[in-house]
Design a protein around this motif. Structure first.
Motif, PDB file in Angstrom:
ATOM      1  N   ALA A  21       0.819  -1.211   0.000  1.00 27.07           N
ATOM      2  CA  ALA A  21       0.000   0.000   0.000  1.00 27.07           C
ATOM      3  C   ALA A  21       0.852   1.259   0.000  1.00 27.07           C
ATOM      4  O   ALA A  21       0.428   2.301  -0.511  1.00 27.07           O
ATOM      5  CB  ALA A  21      -0.943  -0.002   1.197  1.00 27.07           C
ATOM      6  N   ALA A  22       2.060   1.181   0.555  1.00 22.82           N
ATOM      7  CA  ALA A  22       2.946   2.352   0.587  1.00 22.82           C
ATOM      8  C   ALA A  22       3.266   2.847  -0.818  1.00 22.82           C
ATOM      9  O   ALA A  22       3.501   4.044  -1.012  1.00 22.82           O
ATOM     10  CB  ALA A  22       4.233   2.024   1.347  1.00 22.82           C
ATOM     11  N   GLU A  28       1.780  13.762  -0.646  1.00 24.90           N
ATOM     12  CA  GLU A  28       1.470  14.212   0.716  1.00 24.90           C
ATOM     13  C   GLU A  28      -0.034  14.248   0.946  1.00 24.90           C
ATOM     14  O   GLU A  28      -0.500  13.952   2.056  1.00 24.90           O
ATOM     15  CB  GLU A  28       2.082  15.586   0.973  1.00 24.90           C
ATOM     16  N   GLU A  29      -0.803  14.584  -0.079  1.00 22.77           N
ATOM     17  CA  GLU A  29      -2.255  14.642   0.052  1.00 22.77           C
ATOM     18  C   GLU A  29      -2.831  13.256   0.322  1.00 22.77           C
ATOM     19  O   GLU A  29      -3.700  13.102   1.187  1.00 22.77           O
ATOM     20  CB  GLU A  29      -2.893  15.239  -1.218  1.00 22.77           C
ATOM     21  N   ARG A  30      -2.368  12.254  -0.410  1.00 23.55           N
ATOM     22  CA  ARG A  30      -2.840  10.881  -0.184  1.00 23.55           C
ATOM     23  C   ARG A  30      -2.435  10.389   1.197  1.00 23.55           C
ATOM     24  O   ARG A  30      -3.206   9.710   1.868  1.00 23.55           O
ATOM     25  CB  ARG A  30      -2.281   9.941  -1.254  1.00 23.55           C
ATOM     26  N   ALA A  36      -5.853  10.564   8.106  1.00 25.66           N
ATOM     27  CA  ALA A  36      -7.117  11.148   8.581  1.00 25.66           C
ATOM     28  C   ALA A  36      -8.218  10.090   8.614  1.00 25.66           C
ATOM     29  O   ALA A  36      -8.991  10.018   9.577  1.00 25.66           O
ATOM     30  CB  ALA A  36      -7.526  12.319   7.698  1.00 25.66           C
ATOM     31  N   ALA A  37      -8.278   9.270   7.591  1.00 24.87           N
ATOM     32  CA  ALA A  37      -9.282   8.198   7.559  1.00 24.87           C
ATOM     33  C   ALA A  37      -9.054   7.209   8.696  1.00 24.87           C
ATOM     34  O   ALA A  37     -10.012   6.747   9.322  1.00 24.87           O
ATOM     35  CB  ALA A  37      -9.241   7.480   6.208  1.00 24.87           C
ATOM     36  N   LEU A  53       2.778   2.909   7.414  1.00 29.18           N
ATOM     37  CA  LEU A  53       2.771   2.885   5.943  1.00 29.18           C
ATOM     38  C   LEU A  53       3.274   4.197   5.363  1.00 29.18           C
ATOM     39  O   LEU A  53       4.072   4.210   4.427  1.00 29.18           O
ATOM     40  CB  LEU A  53       1.356   2.607   5.423  1.00 29.18           C
ATOM     41  N   VAL A  54       2.815   5.291   5.933  1.00 28.02           N
ATOM     42  CA  VAL A  54       3.246   6.599   5.427  1.00 28.02           C
ATOM     43  C   VAL A  54       4.734   6.810   5.709  1.00 28.02           C
ATOM     44  O   VAL A  54       5.467   7.319   4.861  1.00 28.02           O
ATOM     45  CB  VAL A  54       2.377   7.734   6.008  1.00 28.02           C
TER      46      VAL A  54
END
Length: 117
Positions: A21-22, A28-30, A36-37, A53-54
């Protein structure tokens, strides 16, 4: 009908790659939207995994350095069994260039708190 030989099966096998998934958190938006989700769910494990992941998408070594952690500590904190302290989470969020904010939950119930005049 003739049976398929192992050679025929080998020729028709599909090659796959491991999903990460990374790889899709490439802006940065994703990344911010994904975290946030995760926060909206209220699931601490999901939030930890989203931060991991980020951090991997941006580079664990770089995020660890910015957060003032060593890379091994970052992997441990954000790993499957990790349970990072809130201070550590805040350092990681800051290293990712993000902030946390709060807003009223939408519960559908009226507030029990009365306004004082």
């Amino acid at each position: 009908m003739p049976k398929a030989t192992s050679k025929a099966v080998a020729k028709t096998a599909t090659k796959t790659t491991r999903f990460d998934a990374a790889d899709y958190l490439n802006t940065e938006e994703r990344q911010a939207a994904y975290i946030a989700a995760a926060l909206e769910t209220g699931d601490a494990d999901f939030v930890r995994d989203a931060l991991g992941l980020v951090a991997r998408a941006r580079g664990m070594s770089e995020i660890a350095k910015k957060a003032g952690l060593n890379r091994e500590s970052l992997y441990k904190a954000l790993g499957e069994t990790g349970n990072p302290e809130f201070g550590t989470v805040m350092r990681i969020v800051g290293a990712l260039g993000l902030t946390l904010s709060a807003q009223p939950a939408t519960s559908g119930r009226p507030s029990k708190r009365r306004r004082v005049a």
